[in-house]
Design a protein around this motif. Structure first.
Motif, PDB file in Angstrom:
ATOM      1  N   GLU A  66      -3.817 -26.096  37.846  1.00  0.00           N
ATOM      2  CA  GLU A  66      -3.978 -27.599  37.980  1.00  0.00           C
ATOM      3  C   GLU A  66      -4.303 -28.197  36.968  1.00  0.00           C
ATOM      4  O   GLU A  66      -4.064 -29.491  36.940  1.00  0.00           O
ATOM      5  CB  GLU A  66      -5.650 -27.135  38.843  1.00  0.00           C
ATOM      6  CG  GLU A  66      -6.041 -28.508  39.456  1.00  0.00           C
ATOM      7  CD  GLU A  66      -7.130 -28.459  40.518  1.00  0.00           C
ATOM      8  OE1 GLU A  66      -7.465 -29.141  40.904  1.00  0.00           O
ATOM      9  OE2 GLU A  66      -7.244 -27.164  40.967  1.00  0.00           O
ATOM     10  N   PRO A  67      -4.937 -27.697  35.774  1.00  0.00           N
ATOM     11  CA  PRO A  67      -5.044 -28.574  34.633  1.00  0.00           C
ATOM     12  C   PRO A  67      -3.775 -29.332  34.051  1.00  0.00           C
ATOM     13  O   PRO A  67      -3.740 -30.386  33.704  1.00  0.00           O
ATOM     14  CB  PRO A  67      -5.528 -27.894  33.666  1.00  0.00           C
ATOM     15  CG  PRO A  67      -6.207 -26.630  34.292  1.00  0.00           C
ATOM     16  CD  PRO A  67      -5.470 -26.287  35.455  1.00  0.00           C
ATOM     17  N   GLN A  68      -2.614 -28.491  34.107  1.00  0.00           N
ATOM     18  CA  GLN A  68      -1.165 -28.977  33.691  1.00  0.00           C
ATOM     19  C   GLN A  68      -0.775 -29.896  34.595  1.00  0.00           C
ATOM     20  O   GLN A  68      -0.009 -30.814  34.336  1.00  0.00           O
ATOM     21  CB  GLN A  68      -0.321 -27.701  33.485  1.00  0.00           C
ATOM     22  CG  GLN A  68      -0.640 -26.922  32.227  1.00  0.00           C
ATOM     23  CD  GLN A  68      -1.630 -25.673  32.652  1.00  0.00           C
ATOM     24  OE1 GLN A  68      -2.440 -25.699  33.661  1.00  0.00           O
ATOM     25  NE2 GLN A  68      -1.787 -24.754  31.804  1.00  0.00           N
ATOM     26  N   PHE A  69      -0.938 -29.698  36.054  1.00  0.00           N
ATOM     27  CA  PHE A  69      -0.584 -30.533  36.917  1.00  0.00           C
ATOM     28  C   PHE A  69      -1.287 -32.020  36.744  1.00  0.00           C
ATOM     29  O   PHE A  69      -0.663 -32.998  36.819  1.00  0.00           O
ATOM     30  CB  PHE A  69      -0.747 -29.973  38.282  1.00  0.00           C
ATOM     31  CG  PHE A  69       0.380 -28.906  38.972  1.00  0.00           C
ATOM     32  CD1 PHE A  69       1.465 -29.009  38.319  1.00  0.00           C
ATOM     33  CD2 PHE A  69      -0.199 -27.968  39.545  1.00  0.00           C
ATOM     34  CE1 PHE A  69       2.219 -28.046  38.908  1.00  0.00           C
ATOM     35  CE2 PHE A  69       0.445 -26.816  40.018  1.00  0.00           C
ATOM     36  CZ  PHE A  69       1.756 -26.761  39.664  1.00  0.00           C
ATOM     37  N   THR A  70      -2.501 -31.848  36.585  1.00  0.00           N
ATOM     38  CA  THR A  70      -3.319 -33.315  36.395  1.00  0.00           C
ATOM     39  C   THR A  70      -2.798 -33.859  35.297  1.00  0.00           C
ATOM     40  O   THR A  70      -2.566 -35.043  35.216  1.00  0.00           O
ATOM     41  CB  THR A  70      -4.700 -32.676  35.999  1.00  0.00           C
ATOM     42  OG1 THR A  70      -5.337 -32.070  37.159  1.00  0.00           O
ATOM     43  CG2 THR A  70      -5.678 -34.091  35.806  1.00  0.00           C
ATOM     44  N   VAL A  71      -2.338 -33.320  33.967  1.00  0.00           N
ATOM     45  CA  VAL A  71      -2.109 -34.051  32.732  1.00  0.00           C
ATOM     46  C   VAL A  71      -0.443 -34.501  33.165  1.00  0.00           C
ATOM     47  O   VAL A  71      -0.371 -35.469  32.837  1.00  0.00           O
ATOM     48  CB  VAL A  71      -1.764 -33.131  31.696  1.00  0.00           C
ATOM     49  CG1 VAL A  71      -0.740 -33.595  30.492  1.00  0.00           C
ATOM     50  CG2 VAL A  71      -3.178 -32.499  31.173  1.00  0.00           C
ATOM     51  N   ALA A  72       0.434 -33.750  33.972  1.00  0.00           N
ATOM     52  CA  ALA A  72       1.575 -34.357  34.321  1.00  0.00           C
ATOM     53  C   ALA A  72       1.526 -35.408  35.332  1.00  0.00           C
ATOM     54  O   ALA A  72       2.454 -36.386  34.976  1.00  0.00           O
ATOM     55  CB  ALA A  72       2.391 -32.998  34.980  1.00  0.00           C
ATOM     56  N   ASN A  73       0.611 -35.240  36.118  1.00  0.00           N
ATOM     57  CA  ASN A  73       0.540 -36.382  37.164  1.00  0.00           C
ATOM     58  C   ASN A  73       0.050 -37.706  36.426  1.00  0.00           C
ATOM     59  O   ASN A  73       0.580 -38.946  36.628  1.00  0.00           O
ATOM     60  CB  ASN A  73      -0.682 -35.964  38.220  1.00  0.00           C
ATOM     61  CG  ASN A  73      -0.820 -37.202  39.027  1.00  0.00           C
ATOM     62  OD1 ASN A  73       0.063 -37.507  39.947  1.00  0.00           O
ATOM     63  ND2 ASN A  73      -1.921 -37.820  39.022  1.00  0.00           N
ATOM     64  N   ASN A  74      -1.011 -37.805  35.566  1.00  0.00           N
ATOM     65  CA  ASN A  74      -1.365 -38.875  34.830  1.00  0.00           C
ATOM     66  C   ASN A  74      -0.299 -39.425  33.877  1.00  0.00           C
ATOM     67  O   ASN A  74      -0.259 -40.734  33.592  1.00  0.00           O
ATOM     68  CB  ASN A  74      -2.717 -38.322  33.688  1.00  0.00           C
ATOM     69  CG  ASN A  74      -3.776 -38.199  34.471  1.00  0.00           C
ATOM     70  OD1 ASN A  74      -3.988 -38.520  35.825  1.00  0.00           O
ATOM     71  ND2 ASN A  74      -4.689 -37.248  33.937  1.00  0.00           N
ATOM     72  N   LEU A  75       0.718 -38.599  33.324  1.00  0.00           N
ATOM     73  CA  LEU A  75       1.798 -39.285  32.399  1.00  0.00           C
ATOM     74  C   LEU A  75       2.755 -39.619  33.347  1.00  0.00           C
ATOM     75  O   LEU A  75       3.114 -40.632  33.294  1.00  0.00           O
ATOM     76  CB  LEU A  75       2.299 -37.865  31.708  1.00  0.00           C
ATOM     77  CG  LEU A  75       1.526 -37.353  30.449  1.00  0.00           C
ATOM     78  CD1 LEU A  75       2.652 -36.131  29.921  1.00  0.00           C
ATOM     79  CD2 LEU A  75       1.748 -38.511  29.557  1.00  0.00           C
ATOM     80  N   ALA A  76       2.816 -39.111  34.530  1.00  0.00           N
ATOM     81  CA  ALA A  76       3.969 -39.802  35.552  1.00  0.00           C
ATOM     82  C   ALA A  76       3.288 -41.055  36.043  1.00  0.00           C
ATOM     83  O   ALA A  76       4.219 -41.914  36.071  1.00  0.00           O
ATOM     84  CB  ALA A  76       4.172 -38.679  36.602  1.00  0.00           C
ATOM     85  N   CYS A  77       2.086 -41.278  36.397  1.00  0.00           N
ATOM     86  CA  CYS A  77       1.364 -42.537  36.740  1.00  0.00           C
ATOM     87  C   CYS A  77       1.613 -43.382  35.807  1.00  0.00           C
ATOM     88  O   CYS A  77       2.032 -44.669  35.985  1.00  0.00           O
ATOM     89  CB  CYS A  77       0.042 -42.215  37.275  1.00  0.00           C
ATOM     90  SG  CYS A  77      -0.085 -41.467  38.690  1.00  0.00           S
ATOM     91  N   ARG A  78       1.451 -42.994  34.550  1.00  0.00           N
ATOM     92  CA  ARG A  78       1.679 -43.947  33.198  1.00  0.00           C
ATOM     93  C   ARG A  78       3.360 -44.506  33.079  1.00  0.00           C
ATOM     94  O   ARG A  78       3.406 -45.729  32.984  1.00  0.00           O
ATOM     95  CB  ARG A  78       1.140 -43.632  31.910  1.00  0.00           C
ATOM     96  CG  ARG A  78      -0.463 -43.685  31.813  1.00  0.00           C
ATOM     97  CD  ARG A  78      -0.718 -43.517  30.582  1.00  0.00           C
ATOM     98  NE  ARG A  78      -0.677 -41.846  30.376  1.00  0.00           N
ATOM     99  CZ  ARG A  78      -1.339 -41.188  29.529  1.00  0.00           C
ATOM    100  NH1 ARG A  78      -1.703 -41.703  28.518  1.00  0.00           N
ATOM    101  NH2 ARG A  78      -1.116 -39.809  29.499  1.00  0.00           N
ATOM    102  N   GLY A  79       3.890 -43.553  33.222  1.00  0.00           N
ATOM    103  CA  GLY A  79       5.368 -44.019  33.374  1.00  0.00           C
ATOM    104  C   GLY A  79       5.642 -44.830  34.530  1.00  0.00           C
ATOM    105  O   GLY A  79       6.406 -45.921  34.510  1.00  0.00           O
ATOM    106  N   LEU A  80       5.159 -44.616  35.437  1.00  0.00           N
ATOM    107  CA  LEU A  80       5.286 -45.493  36.720  1.00  0.00           C
ATOM    108  C   LEU A  80       4.964 -46.785  36.749  1.00  0.00           C
ATOM    109  O   LEU A  80       5.628 -47.803  37.047  1.00  0.00           O
ATOM    110  CB  LEU A  80       4.941 -44.854  38.156  1.00  0.00           C
ATOM    111  CG  LEU A  80       4.995 -45.597  39.485  1.00  0.00           C
ATOM    112  CD1 LEU A  80       6.318 -45.511  39.805  1.00  0.00           C
ATOM    113  CD2 LEU A  80       4.427 -44.693  40.674  1.00  0.00           C
ATOM    114  N   ASP A  81       3.760 -47.070  35.950  1.00  0.00           N
ATOM    115  CA  ASP A  81       3.378 -48.255  35.560  1.00  0.00           C
ATOM    116  C   ASP A  81       4.141 -48.973  34.783  1.00  0.00           C
ATOM    117  O   ASP A  81       4.570 -50.182  35.082  1.00  0.00           O
ATOM    118  CB  ASP A  81       1.830 -48.015  34.714  1.00  0.00           C
ATOM    119  CG  ASP A  81       0.775 -47.785  35.845  1.00  0.00           C
ATOM    120  OD1 ASP A  81       0.765 -47.808  36.902  1.00  0.00           O
ATOM    121  OD2 ASP A  81      -0.164 -47.111  35.038  1.00  0.00           O
TER     122      ASP A  81
END
Length: 96
Positions: A66-81
Motif C-alpha cells: 500500500e505505501p508504494q501504491f500511494t507513492v505511485a498514485n501520487n506521481l501518476a496524479c501529478r503526471g496527469l495534471d
C-alpha cells in the motif's frame, strides 16, 4: 480525500465518451446477434468470477504494498495534471 489516478482518467471526457461508445456498440451487438449474446454472457460471468478470485488472492499483497501504491498514485496524479495542462483535447469528448 486522496485522489485516485484511475478514477481521474476514467472521468476525462475523452476517456468516458470512448467507454460509453464502446459500451453502446457492445450492447447493440449483443442485442442484434443472439448467439453472440450467449457467448458474451458466458464470458462476462467468467470474467466476474476470475476477478473476484484474483481480488481475494491479491488482498494480502496489496495491503503490504500500500505505501508504494500511494507513492505511485501520487506521481501518476501529478503526471496527469501535467498532461491535462499540456493537452486540452483530453477535456473534450471523442466526437469533438
Amino acid at each position: 480525500v486522496q485522489e485516485n489516478v484511475l478514477q481521474r482518467v476514467l472521468q476525462l471526457p475523452v476517456v468516458s465518451s470512448t467507454c460509453e461508445s464502446l459500451q453502446r456498440t457492445y450492447t447493440s451487438t449483443k442485442e442484434a446477434h443472439p448467439l453472440m449474446a450467449s457467448v458474451c454472457e458466458v464470458y462476462e460471468r467468467g470474467v466476474q468470477g476470475a476477478g473476484a478470485l484474483a481480488m481475494r488472492g491479491m488482498e494480502p499483497v496489496v495491503r503490504r504494498l500500500e505505501p508504494q501504491f500511494t507513492v505511485a498514485n501520487n506521481l501518476a496524479c501529478r503526471g496527469l495534471d501535467h498532461l491535462e495542462e499540456k493537452i486540452p483535447a483530453l477535456q473534450y469528448p471523442v466526437d469533438k
